[in-house]
Design a protein around this motif. Structure first.
Motif, PDB file in Angstrom:
ATOM      1  N   TRP A 321      -7.778  -3.499  -2.445  1.00  0.00           N
ATOM      2  CA  TRP A 321      -6.417  -3.108  -2.808  1.00  0.00           C
ATOM      3  C   TRP A 321      -6.419  -1.764  -3.539  1.00  0.00           C
ATOM      4  CZ3 TRP A 321      -3.932  -3.996  -7.949  1.00  0.00           C
ATOM      5  CH2 TRP A 321      -2.600  -3.581  -7.942  1.00  0.00           C
ATOM      6  N   CYS A 322      -7.377  -1.607  -4.464  1.00  0.00           N
ATOM      7  CA  CYS A 322      -7.409  -0.376  -5.260  1.00  0.00           C
ATOM      8  C   CYS A 322      -7.916   0.824  -4.457  1.00  0.00           C
ATOM      9  CB  CYS A 322      -8.297  -0.581  -6.494  1.00  0.00           C
ATOM     10  SG  CYS A 322      -7.668  -1.805  -7.664  1.00  0.00           S
ATOM     11  N   CYS A 323      -8.902   0.592  -3.587  1.00  0.00           N
ATOM     12  CA  CYS A 323      -9.572   1.713  -2.911  1.00  0.00           C
ATOM     13  C   CYS A 323      -9.032   2.003  -1.518  1.00  0.00           C
ATOM     14  CB  CYS A 323     -11.078   1.436  -2.816  1.00  0.00           C
ATOM     15  SG  CYS A 323     -11.879   1.179  -4.425  1.00  0.00           S
ATOM     16  N   VAL A 324      -8.282   1.079  -0.925  1.00  0.00           N
ATOM     17  CA  VAL A 324      -7.776   1.275   0.434  1.00  0.00           C
ATOM     18  C   VAL A 324      -6.247   1.271   0.469  1.00  0.00           C
ATOM     19  CG1 VAL A 324      -7.765   0.399   2.802  1.00  0.00           C
ATOM     20  CG2 VAL A 324      -9.845   0.219   1.407  1.00  0.00           C
ATOM     21  N   SER A 325      -5.645   0.203  -0.040  1.00  0.00           N
ATOM     22  CA  SER A 325      -4.203   0.049   0.094  1.00  0.00           C
ATOM     23  C   SER A 325      -3.428   1.094  -0.711  1.00  0.00           C
ATOM     24  CB  SER A 325      -3.785  -1.362  -0.339  1.00  0.00           C
ATOM     25  OG  SER A 325      -2.391  -1.527  -0.214  1.00  0.00           O
ATOM     26  N   ILE A 326      -3.747   1.227  -1.994  1.00  0.00           N
ATOM     27  CA  ILE A 326      -3.014   2.160  -2.852  1.00  0.00           C
ATOM     28  C   ILE A 326      -3.147   3.603  -2.362  1.00  0.00           C
ATOM     29  CG2 ILE A 326      -2.896   3.131  -5.181  1.00  0.00           C
ATOM     30  CD1 ILE A 326      -3.485   0.411  -6.287  1.00  0.00           C
ATOM     31  N   PRO A 327      -4.349   4.105  -2.023  1.00  0.00           N
ATOM     32  CA  PRO A 327      -4.418   5.482  -1.498  1.00  0.00           C
ATOM     33  C   PRO A 327      -3.615   5.688  -0.223  1.00  0.00           C
ATOM     34  CG  PRO A 327      -6.588   4.745  -2.198  1.00  0.00           C
ATOM     35  CD  PRO A 327      -5.705   3.549  -2.241  1.00  0.00           C
ATOM     36  N   LEU A 328      -3.599   4.681   0.663  1.00  0.00           N
ATOM     37  CA  LEU A 328      -2.816   4.817   1.892  1.00  0.00           C
ATOM     38  C   LEU A 328      -1.321   4.897   1.598  1.00  0.00           C
ATOM     39  CD1 LEU A 328      -4.599   2.406   4.410  1.00  0.00           C
ATOM     40  CD2 LEU A 328      -4.542   4.894   4.461  1.00  0.00           C
ATOM     41  N   VAL A 329      -0.869   4.148   0.605  1.00  0.00           N
ATOM     42  CA  VAL A 329       0.550   4.173   0.248  1.00  0.00           C
ATOM     43  C   VAL A 329       0.955   5.563  -0.221  1.00  0.00           C
ATOM     44  CG1 VAL A 329       2.256   3.334  -1.401  1.00  0.00           C
ATOM     45  CG2 VAL A 329       0.752   1.726  -0.250  1.00  0.00           C
ATOM     46  N   PHE A 330       0.191   6.132  -1.168  1.00  0.00           N
ATOM     47  CA  PHE A 330       0.548   7.440  -1.703  1.00  0.00           C
ATOM     48  C   PHE A 330       0.305   8.557  -0.679  1.00  0.00           C
ATOM     49  CE2 PHE A 330       0.088   5.060  -5.649  1.00  0.00           C
ATOM     50  CZ  PHE A 330       1.232   5.456  -6.314  1.00  0.00           C
ATOM     51  N   LEU A 331      -0.673   8.362   0.219  1.00  0.00           N
ATOM     52  CA  LEU A 331      -0.885   9.337   1.277  1.00  0.00           C
ATOM     53  C   LEU A 331       0.298   9.362   2.236  1.00  0.00           C
ATOM     54  CD1 LEU A 331      -2.937  11.364   2.485  1.00  0.00           C
ATOM     55  CD2 LEU A 331      -3.798   9.468   3.901  1.00  0.00           C
ATOM     56  N   GLY A 332       0.796   8.149   2.591  1.00  0.00           N
ATOM     57  CA  GLY A 332       1.974   8.089   3.451  1.00  0.00           C
ATOM     58  C   GLY A 332       3.205   8.654   2.774  1.00  0.00           C
ATOM     59  N   ALA A 333       3.361   8.375   1.463  1.00  0.00           N
ATOM     60  CA  ALA A 333       4.501   8.919   0.726  1.00  0.00           C
ATOM     61  C   ALA A 333       4.428  10.438   0.653  1.00  0.00           C
ATOM     62  CB  ALA A 333       4.543   8.320  -0.670  1.00  0.00           C
ATOM     63  N   TYR A 334       3.244  10.977   0.513  1.00  0.00           N
ATOM     64  CA  TYR A 334       3.078  12.439   0.432  1.00  0.00           C
ATOM     65  C   TYR A 334       3.497  13.107   1.737  1.00  0.00           C
ATOM     66  CZ  TYR A 334       0.705  16.968   0.366  1.00  0.00           C
ATOM     67  OH  TYR A 334       0.421  18.298   0.451  1.00  0.00           O
ATOM     68  N   PHE A 335       2.990  12.600   2.867  1.00  0.00           N
ATOM     69  CA  PHE A 335       3.335  13.207   4.158  1.00  0.00           C
ATOM     70  C   PHE A 335       4.803  12.968   4.499  1.00  0.00           C
ATOM     71  CE2 PHE A 335      -1.310  12.951   4.832  1.00  0.00           C
ATOM     72  CZ  PHE A 335      -1.536  14.251   5.216  1.00  0.00           C
ATOM     73  N   GLY A 336       5.336  11.805   4.096  1.00  0.00           N
ATOM     74  CA  GLY A 336       6.747  11.547   4.337  1.00  0.00           C
ATOM     75  C   GLY A 336       7.641  12.487   3.557  1.00  0.00           C
ATOM     76  N   TYR A 337       7.237  12.816   2.331  1.00  0.00           N
ATOM     77  CA  TYR A 337       8.041  13.719   1.510  1.00  0.00           C
ATOM     78  C   TYR A 337       8.005  15.143   2.054  1.00  0.00           C
ATOM     79  CZ  TYR A 337       9.871  16.021  -2.656  1.00  0.00           C
ATOM     80  OH  TYR A 337      10.625  16.764  -3.517  1.00  0.00           O
ATOM     81  N   LYS A 338       6.948  15.490   2.761  1.00  0.00           N
ATOM     82  CA  LYS A 338       6.837  16.827   3.329  1.00  0.00           C
ATOM     83  C   LYS A 338       7.636  16.977   4.619  1.00  0.00           C
ATOM     84  CE  LYS A 338       4.009  18.611   0.294  1.00  0.00           C
ATOM     85  NZ  LYS A 338       4.450  19.727  -0.576  1.00  0.00           N
ATOM     86  N   GLU A 339       8.094  15.860   5.198  1.00  0.00           N
ATOM     87  CA  GLU A 339       8.842  15.933   6.442  1.00  0.00           C
ATOM     88  C   GLU A 339      10.236  16.508   6.187  1.00  0.00           C
ATOM     89  OE1 GLU A 339       8.026  15.198   9.621  1.00  0.00           O
ATOM     90  OE2 GLU A 339       5.953  14.884   8.983  1.00  0.00           O
ATOM     91  N   GLU A 340      10.862  16.982   7.266  1.00  0.00           N
ATOM     92  CA  GLU A 340      12.220  17.488   7.148  1.00  0.00           C
ATOM     93  C   GLU A 340      13.198  16.351   6.890  1.00  0.00           C
ATOM     94  OE1 GLU A 340      11.624  21.233  10.294  1.00  0.00           O
ATOM     95  OE2 GLU A 340      13.198  19.715  10.589  1.00  0.00           O
ATOM     96  N   SER A 341      14.257  16.665   6.176  1.00  0.00           N
ATOM     97  CA  SER A 341      15.234  15.643   5.813  1.00  0.00           C
ATOM     98  C   SER A 341      15.993  15.166   7.045  1.00  0.00           C
ATOM     99  CB  SER A 341      16.210  16.184   4.772  1.00  0.00           C
ATOM    100  OG  SER A 341      16.904  17.304   5.295  1.00  0.00           O
ATOM    101  N   MET A 342      16.468  13.933   6.966  1.00  0.00           N
ATOM    102  CA  MET A 342      17.229  13.339   8.054  1.00  0.00           C
ATOM    103  C   MET A 342      18.662  13.886   8.020  1.00  0.00           C
ATOM    104  SD  MET A 342      18.050   9.325   8.757  1.00  0.00           S
ATOM    105  CE  MET A 342      16.304   8.933   8.857  1.00  0.00           C
TER     106      MET A 342
END
Length: 507
Positions: A321-342
């Motif tokens: 959970w600490c080494c796989v799940s949490i990094p994937l969550v914040f990695l997805g949030a980072y790339f999602g925030y960089k996307e163009e707005s809807m």
């Protein structure tokens, strides 16, 4: 001729012929008589005397492609039950579960209706007004898949190689599939007729122009406001003057490995707001599962049960959970925030339209409580075997069936939610966002209620820990099911609403 015991006596043939002449034919003409006395069907809106030319469609929008693909989902919905019916019909095995057969038959008809309505809607969006025979053959193509399946099933029959065997089997299967074609085709055509009349009945004529029901086109000719019912929760939007939504925030869709998050972020909140909401969302869900699991595991360890998980395995799960799940969550949030707005597909108003008082069946709570019935019914038969394997220590091998049923469950959730959201829009209720999520997610509520009835057949001990373990783990399973089905319904509704409002043209 072969003196087979399967031949029908001559007297029975005479009785069948007499029933056809004395019952069937009079009923046909009686129905035609009363139908002829009824008033003719009127068009729900003004029509043109000249048919519009149909443009050249893309490959997937061609009618033949739609017809060939339409029968897949209804056939898959009845595939498991069809196997048992074929076994009873051709292998002389007794069949008792007629209740299941009735449920599957209703699911088959509902699925045919839903798939045909959606395909007809796509044809209308492609400016193809020739939907009549398309709807009949699209829904009736389920019978074609059934007849094709009979070829594969015949290989397991181990029948004799005589020609009469092939003639009898495929001849009777042809008659059965012909009847199935007429039934499913009629259901699809009549449902599409009702749907077409419903949507074109919402067209209102104003000053020689037409506009659709709850949407007003912001054109210079009409001078009317346009409000797109794309309603975000009140805590996630900027409120304009008079309580209206100004929609001045930056709207992004974040997609990552665990969940799909709709986040709202403006320039004042910045990246810290995104990280904080992501952390709260992920930590809350994981903490729920982790706390319940550790609590039950502690009780099992106290009773020295072999079902308790060793401490080392708990450490491994926590590390994942600490080494796989949490990094994937914040990695997805980072790339999602960089996307163009809807962006909105059409012009929106700054003031939300007042929602009129709905009728009883159009109330959101009624729609949410009824939405989960069809998806749950689609997975009911397979759910019984999964529960038996899960709680009675029986081996389960048919994972292919499980995958098929899971896909059917998601498709049914998406279709039912889209239809209910469309009805809410027709009732001028633009608050579809959370409605779509809870309507599709209500399938999990029916699953949890079903677990109470299934528990009676478990014959478990009367200890308190037994009830805690069973209903605790079923609660976790249904919570995950609620999130999955709810997300599918909400995202499908979002796509559907952007699609229909994207067709609005503003001069």
């Amino acid at each position: 001729f072969f003196r087979s015991t399967a031949s029908v006596p001559f007297l029975d043939l005479v009785i069948v012929a007499a029933m056809w002449c004395c019952v069937s034919i009079p009923l046909v003409f009686l129905g035609a008589y009363f139908g002829y006395k009824e008033e003719s069907m009127e068009f729900p809106t003004v029509t043109s005397t000249i048919a519009r030319a149909v443009p050249e469609p893309s490959f997937f929008m061609k009618p033949l492609v739609g017809i060939s693909m339409a029968g897949m989902v209804p056939f898959a919905a009845a595939y498991v039950e069809l196997f048992f019916i074929m076994t009873s019909l051709w292998m002389d095995q007794f069949y008792y579960v007629f209740g299941f057969t009735l449920v599957v038959f209703v699911i088959l008809l509902i699925t045919c209706a839903e798939v045909t309505v959606l395909l007809c809607y796509y044809q209308l969006c492609a400016e193809n007004h020739r939907w009549w025979w398309f709807s009949f053959f699209a829904s009736g193509s389920t019978a074609a898949y059934t007849f094709i399946y009979s070829f594969f099933w015949f290989r397991s029959l181990e029948a004799s190689k005589m020609l009469i065997t092939y003639m009898l089997y495929f001849g009777y299967m042809f008659l059965i599939c012909t009847g199935m074609f007429l039934v499913t085709g009629s259901v699809g055509a009549l449902t599409s007729l009702w749907f077409i009349r419903k949507i074109f009945g919402t067209i209102k004529e104003i000053n020689g122009d037409v506009l659709f029901g709850p949407v007003s086109i912001d054109a210079a000719l009409l001078g009317l406001p346009c409000y797109m019912p794309l309603d975000f929760p009140a805590t996630q939007r900027d409120m304009g003057p008079g309580g209206g939504s100004s929609f001045s925030t930056k709207k992004d869709v974040t997609i990552h490995a665990d969940l799909i998050v709709i986040k709202i972020a403006d320039s004042d909140r910045g990246g810290g707001f995104v990280l904080s909401t992501t952390s709260i969302k992920h930590s809350t869900l994981v903490a729920l599962y982790e706390d319940v699991f550790i609590f039950f595991n502690t009780i099992l360890a106290f009773f020295r049960s072999t079902a308790s998980v060793p401490f080392l395995d708990l450490v491994i799960v926590a590390a994942m959970w600490c080494c796989v799940s949490i990094p994937l969550v914040f990695l997805g949030a980072y790339f999602g925030y960089k996307e163009e707005s809807m962006e909105f597909p059409t012009v929106t108003s700054t003031i939300a339209r007042a929602v009129p008082e709905p009728s009883f069946f159009m109330k959101p709570l009624v729609g949410i409580s009824m939405a989960g019935m069809v998806p749950f019914a689609a997975a009911y038969v397979e759910l019984f075997f999964i529960m038996t394997s899960l709680w009675m220590d029986q081996f389960y091998y048919v994972f292919g069936f499980t995958l098929v049923v899971f896909v059917i469950l998601l498709i049914t959730c998406a279709e039912v939610t889209v239809l209910l959201c469309y009805y809410q829009l027709c009732a001028e209720n633009h608050r579809w966002w959370w409605f779509s999520f809870f309507a599709s997610g209500s399938t999990a509520a029916y699953t949890f209620i079903y677990s109470f009835f299934w528990f009676r057949s478990l014959e478990a001990s009367k200890m308190l820990i037994t009830y805690m373990l069973y209903f605790g783990y079923m609660f976790l399973i249904c919570t995950a099911m609620f999130l999955v089905t709810g997300s599918v319904g909400a995202l499908t509704s979002l796509w559907f609403i952007r699609k229909i409002f994207g067709t609005i043209k503003v001069d």
